[in-house]
Design an enzyme around this catalytic site. Sequence first.
Site, PDB file in Angstrom:
ATOM      1  N   HIS A 165       0.838  -1.215   0.000  1.00 45.57           N
ATOM      2  CA  HIS A 165       0.000   0.000   0.000  1.00 45.57           C
ATOM      3  C   HIS A 165       0.868   1.259   0.000  1.00 45.57           C
ATOM      4  CE1 HIS A 165      -3.907  -1.937   0.195  1.00 45.57           C
ATOM      5  NE2 HIS A 165      -3.309  -2.844   0.937  1.00 45.57           N
ATOM      6  N   ASP A 186       2.547   1.974  -3.133  1.00 49.65           N
ATOM      7  CA  ASP A 186       2.716   2.398  -4.541  1.00 49.65           C
ATOM      8  C   ASP A 186       1.873   3.628  -4.866  1.00 49.65           C
ATOM      9  OD1 ASP A 186       0.313   0.869  -4.599  1.00 49.65           O
ATOM     10  OD2 ASP A 186       0.803  -0.115  -6.507  1.00 49.65           O
ATOM     11  N   SER A 210      -4.334 -10.390 -12.084  1.00 51.15           N
ATOM     12  CA  SER A 210      -4.797  -9.312 -12.963  1.00 51.15           C
ATOM     13  C   SER A 210      -3.647  -8.716 -13.773  1.00 51.15           C
ATOM     14  CB  SER A 210      -5.517  -8.239 -12.159  1.00 51.15           C
ATOM     15  OG  SER A 210      -4.735  -7.833 -11.086  1.00 51.15           O
ATOM     16  N   GLU A 220      -6.998  -1.453 -15.538  1.00 49.75           N
ATOM     17  CA  GLU A 220      -7.555  -1.882 -14.254  1.00 49.75           C
ATOM     18  C   GLU A 220      -8.351  -0.752 -13.591  1.00 49.75           C
ATOM     19  OE1 GLU A 220      -6.023  -4.592 -10.545  1.00 49.75           O
ATOM     20  OE2 GLU A 220      -4.905  -4.534 -12.392  1.00 49.75           O
ATOM     21  N   ASP A 253       1.998  -4.019  -9.416  1.00 46.67           N
ATOM     22  CA  ASP A 253       1.899  -5.349 -10.016  1.00 46.67           C
ATOM     23  C   ASP A 253       2.358  -5.331 -11.468  1.00 46.67           C
ATOM     24  OD1 ASP A 253       0.656  -5.726  -7.608  1.00 46.67           O
ATOM     25  OD2 ASP A 253      -1.366  -5.595  -8.437  1.00 46.67           O
TER      26      ASP A 253
HETATM   27  C1  GLA Z   1      -2.684  -4.535  -5.048  1.00 51.61           C
HETATM   28  C2  GLA Z   1      -2.597  -3.414  -6.058  1.00 51.61           C
HETATM   29  C3  GLA Z   1      -1.217  -2.763  -6.031  1.00 51.61           C
HETATM   30  C4  GLA Z   1      -0.797  -2.386  -4.606  1.00 51.61           C
HETATM   31  C5  GLA Z   1      -1.045  -3.534  -3.643  1.00 51.61           C
HETATM   32  C6  GLA Z   1      -0.837  -3.138  -2.213  1.00 51.61           C
HETATM   33  O1  GLA Z   1      -1.851  -5.589  -5.401  1.00 51.61           O
HETATM   34  O2  GLA Z   1      -2.847  -3.910  -7.344  1.00 51.61           O
HETATM   35  O3  GLA Z   1      -1.204  -1.653  -6.877  1.00 51.61           O
HETATM   36  O4  GLA Z   1      -1.447  -1.219  -4.207  1.00 51.61           O
HETATM   37  O5  GLA Z   1      -2.359  -4.055  -3.761  1.00 51.61           O
HETATM   38  O6  GLA Z   1       0.508  -2.899  -1.966  1.00 51.61           O
END
Ligand code: GLA
Length: 355
Positions: free
Chosen positions: A28, A30, A123, A156, A168
């Site tokens: 959390h 990014d 995803s 997304e 991701d």
């Molecule tokens: C998911 C989101 C990412 C990131 C994580 C938490 O994987 O796709 O962008 O925010 O949660 O770190």
Amino acid sequence: MTTRTTRTTTTASVRARGPGRVNLIGEHTDYNGGLALPFAIDRGVTVTAEPRDDDRVTAEARDVGEHDQFPLAAPGGDAPSTSGWRAFVRGTVAELTAAGHALVPTALTIEGDVPQGSGLSSSAALSTALSLALLGAAQQPEPDRVELAKLCSRVENDWVGAETGLLDQLASLLGAEGEALRIDFATLAVERVPLDLRGWQLVTVDSGATHEHAAGGYNERRSECEAAARELGVEHLSAATPAAAERLPDPLRRRARHVLTENGRVDATIAALRAGDLEEVGRLLTASHASLRDDYEASVPEVEATVDRLIQAGAAGARMMGGGFGGAVLALLPVGRPRPDAAVVVAPGPAARLL
Ligand code: GLA
């Protein structure tokens, strides 16, 4: 935008592989301009793309036995429902086209071995594999990978309705065997960090509670962070000082505290890896989990039970991974110790690619 007027009829089908990812630490952060340390894994999604003779894109999701089809020129046009995997396909076609890539009518077949909602980013695996397959079938050059990650993220955000960050997609598109990536999301600077685990291994265990970013508490946490940054007058939370963050009202104070301490844990983990101190890496994983549970409030009972089980099985540390509210738990276990049921060993694998 260039318009393709002729198409070679000899184009054979292409296959692309998009990997899922594990995030070692930095959760959390990014979308808060912070730090993370993910790597691509060898589980992912494979997309086969074969040019068609009409004006349509067809798609078959083999694992769920579902189909979709739409005109190449109108991916959103006649959609009865664009949720789930269909939204990824339609969104990827639309965003690639909007970015100036002249796609061709294509038959897509999608197969994967990364479970959905498990926190391993099925995803990003899907959107990166789709992008490379669609570009490959159209014989289009691959764009810059950071730009492609942003494009997959727009799919997304704008088509699937999940306000996720770039973690991701960057991990899936830039990962490499043997390496984690230190990503600074304020600048998108990427540093490669060798992942030498010296007698330890990383495993993931599905907690059994699946999550869906578009529906869960993820979007709510993201707007809390935006509210906190607004209140502090900073562009993103990672630019705040700890002292200023402590003056925020709850729960914003605790959300900000998680982000700031988590950024610190990313660099502490890199230092511990460089020093070969894997016990310390384990302690940092557990500290990350405590922060995600108590300050970020992103855990659920199934995840807590899984973390406890892994610590009892001898893990040096364990934590929830990904967007939270369910999904996978990551743990650092000694090699040679019996692995708990359903534990999957994960290691850095290659980035998304044409096969
Ligand atoms: C998911 C989101 C990412 C990131 C994580 C938490 O994987 O796709 O962008 O925010 O949660 O770190």
